[in-house]
Design a protein around this motif. Structure first.
Motif, PDB file in Angstrom:
ATOM      1  N   ALA A  75      36.479  39.139  53.664  1.00 29.42           N
ATOM      2  CA  ALA A  75      37.895  38.699  54.887  1.00 29.42           C
ATOM      3  C   ALA A  75      38.594  38.281  54.624  1.00 29.42           C
ATOM      4  O   ALA A  75      39.563  38.448  54.856  1.00 29.42           O
ATOM      5  CB  ALA A  75      36.762  39.895  55.477  1.00 29.42           C
ATOM      6  N   ASN A  76      38.041  36.875  55.804  1.00 29.94           N
ATOM      7  CA  ASN A  76      39.263  35.540  56.195  1.00 29.94           C
ATOM      8  C   ASN A  76      39.536  35.184  54.912  1.00 29.94           C
ATOM      9  O   ASN A  76      40.568  34.664  54.704  1.00 29.94           O
ATOM     10  CB  ASN A  76      37.863  35.078  56.719  1.00 29.94           C
ATOM     11  CG  ASN A  76      37.848  36.024  57.901  1.00 29.94           C
ATOM     12  OD1 ASN A  76      38.674  36.015  58.766  1.00 29.94           O
ATOM     13  ND2 ASN A  76      36.543  35.420  58.837  1.00 29.94           N
ATOM     14  N   ALA A  77      39.028  35.165  53.685  1.00 32.39           N
ATOM     15  CA  ALA A  77      39.973  34.640  52.316  1.00 32.39           C
ATOM     16  C   ALA A  77      40.780  35.251  51.843  1.00 32.39           C
ATOM     17  O   ALA A  77      41.871  35.149  51.804  1.00 32.39           O
ATOM     18  CB  ALA A  77      38.927  34.407  51.300  1.00 32.39           C
ATOM     19  N   ALA A  78      40.491  36.692  52.498  1.00 35.67           N
ATOM     20  CA  ALA A  78      41.296  38.122  52.344  1.00 35.67           C
ATOM     21  C   ALA A  78      42.766  37.495  53.035  1.00 35.67           C
ATOM     22  O   ALA A  78      44.194  38.041  52.295  1.00 35.67           O
ATOM     23  CB  ALA A  78      41.160  39.102  51.478  1.00 35.67           C
ATOM     24  N   ARG A  79      42.825  37.627  54.228  1.00 32.17           N
ATOM     25  CA  ARG A  79      44.167  36.835  54.895  1.00 32.17           C
ATOM     26  C   ARG A  79      44.235  36.101  54.859  1.00 32.17           C
ATOM     27  O   ARG A  79      45.720  36.254  55.289  1.00 32.17           O
ATOM     28  CB  ARG A  79      43.418  36.996  56.488  1.00 32.17           C
ATOM     29  CG  ARG A  79      42.863  38.190  57.271  1.00 32.17           C
ATOM     30  CD  ARG A  79      42.009  38.130  58.263  1.00 32.17           C
ATOM     31  NE  ARG A  79      43.061  38.093  59.042  1.00 32.17           N
ATOM     32  CZ  ARG A  79      42.721  38.186  60.509  1.00 32.17           C
ATOM     33  NH1 ARG A  79      41.604  37.137  60.600  1.00 32.17           N
ATOM     34  NH2 ARG A  79      44.032  37.440  61.094  1.00 32.17           N
ATOM     35  N   ARG A  80      44.162  35.097  54.023  1.00 30.07           N
ATOM     36  CA  ARG A  80      44.822  34.164  53.632  1.00 30.07           C
ATOM     37  C   ARG A  80      45.112  33.794  52.154  1.00 30.07           C
ATOM     38  O   ARG A  80      46.026  32.385  51.674  1.00 30.07           O
ATOM     39  CB  ARG A  80      43.536  32.912  53.906  1.00 30.07           C
ATOM     40  CG  ARG A  80      42.951  32.034  55.152  1.00 30.07           C
ATOM     41  CD  ARG A  80      42.358  30.439  55.091  1.00 30.07           C
ATOM     42  NE  ARG A  80      41.352  30.907  54.217  1.00 30.07           N
ATOM     43  CZ  ARG A  80      39.977  31.107  54.343  1.00 30.07           C
ATOM     44  NH1 ARG A  80      39.810  31.801  55.318  1.00 30.07           N
ATOM     45  NH2 ARG A  80      39.427  30.997  53.106  1.00 30.07           N
ATOM     46  N   THR A  81      44.841  34.614  51.584  1.00 31.22           N
ATOM     47  CA  THR A  81      45.287  34.584  49.895  1.00 31.22           C
ATOM     48  C   THR A  81      47.643  35.133  49.595  1.00 31.22           C
ATOM     49  O   THR A  81      47.218  36.706  50.190  1.00 31.22           O
ATOM     50  CB  THR A  81      44.906  35.209  49.256  1.00 31.22           C
ATOM     51  OG1 THR A  81      43.090  34.720  49.261  1.00 31.22           O
ATOM     52  CG2 THR A  81      45.568  35.296  48.283  1.00 31.22           C
ATOM     53  N   CYS A  82      48.127  34.961  49.732  1.00 33.01           N
ATOM     54  CA  CYS A  82      49.192  35.043  49.653  1.00 33.01           C
ATOM     55  C   CYS A  82      49.398  35.775  48.385  1.00 33.01           C
ATOM     56  O   CYS A  82      48.889  35.784  47.115  1.00 33.01           O
ATOM     57  CB  CYS A  82      50.581  33.925  49.452  1.00 33.01           C
ATOM     58  SG  CYS A  82      52.326  34.303  49.223  1.00 33.01           S
ATOM     59  N   PRO A  83      49.489  36.838  48.707  1.00 32.19           N
ATOM     60  CA  PRO A  83      49.996  38.171  47.971  1.00 32.19           C
ATOM     61  C   PRO A  83      50.942  37.441  46.516  1.00 32.19           C
ATOM     62  O   PRO A  83      50.914  38.639  45.402  1.00 32.19           O
ATOM     63  CB  PRO A  83      50.729  39.591  48.744  1.00 32.19           C
ATOM     64  CG  PRO A  83      51.215  38.858  49.669  1.00 32.19           C
ATOM     65  CD  PRO A  83      50.112  37.260  50.321  1.00 32.19           C
ATOM     66  N   GLU A  84      51.878  37.251  47.028  1.00 35.01           N
ATOM     67  CA  GLU A  84      52.820  36.495  46.390  1.00 35.01           C
ATOM     68  C   GLU A  84      52.450  35.322  45.056  1.00 35.01           C
ATOM     69  O   GLU A  84      53.117  35.520  43.583  1.00 35.01           O
ATOM     70  CB  GLU A  84      54.294  36.293  47.056  1.00 35.01           C
ATOM     71  CG  GLU A  84      55.996  35.941  46.057  1.00 35.01           C
ATOM     72  CD  GLU A  84      56.264  37.556  46.135  1.00 35.01           C
ATOM     73  OE1 GLU A  84      56.883  37.026  45.556  1.00 35.01           O
ATOM     74  OE2 GLU A  84      56.145  38.114  47.292  1.00 35.01           O
ATOM     75  N   CYS A  85      52.399  33.959  45.496  1.00 37.27           N
ATOM     76  CA  CYS A  85      51.122  33.363  44.469  1.00 37.27           C
ATOM     77  C   CYS A  85      50.963  33.437  43.986  1.00 37.27           C
ATOM     78  O   CYS A  85      49.684  33.246  42.786  1.00 37.27           O
ATOM     79  CB  CYS A  85      51.740  32.080  44.648  1.00 37.27           C
ATOM     80  SG  CYS A  85      51.625  31.123  46.882  1.00 37.27           S
TER      81      CYS A  85
END
Length: 123
Positions: A75-85
């Motif tokens: 969940a924390n990794a998903a919050r750090r991943t940019c949906p654009e790049c």
């Protein structure tokens, strides 16, 4: 059940604790009802209210299992991943931007910066 007793700020008897105080002791309410409440008066608004639980009825905090640790990391990794790049920004992406700062402000990046070469800008 009637209304729980109400105490003034800092005048609650021993044996009661707020949720945060229970956590600091390594405890949780464990399904018990609110035993009392503390009210702190304010000048122009309603009072601040803190709910109190009985310490003797509290249960120990459940330990984190490996599956819970893995779910939290995901969940924390998903919050750090940019949906654009689709790269890890290294920080939690603010909901106000919705993307990492490089994608949100591409004009502010210096030319030739390695952190600015994202797949969607090379199109």
């Amino acid at each position: 059940m009637g209304a729980p007793p109400v105490y003034r700020w800092r005048l609650a008897p021993d044996g009661y604790a707020t949720y945060r105080q229970l956590r600091a002791l390594g405890l949780r309410p464990g399904g018990q009802e609110v035993a009392a409440q503390v009210e702190r008066p304010r000048r122009r608004r309603g009072p601040l209210v803190a709910y109190l639980y009985r310490i003797d009825r509290a249960k120990p905090v459940r330990p984190m299992t490996p599956a819970r640790w893995a779910a939290l990391a995901k969940a924390n990794a998903a919050r750090r991943t940019c949906p654009e790049c689709r790269r890890d920004a290294g920080y939690v992406i603010p909901p106000s931007l919705g993307t990492c700062s490089t994608c949100a402000f591409p004009d502010n990046a210096p030319e030739g910066a390695s952190w600015n070469s994202s797949p969607h800008t090379a199109r």
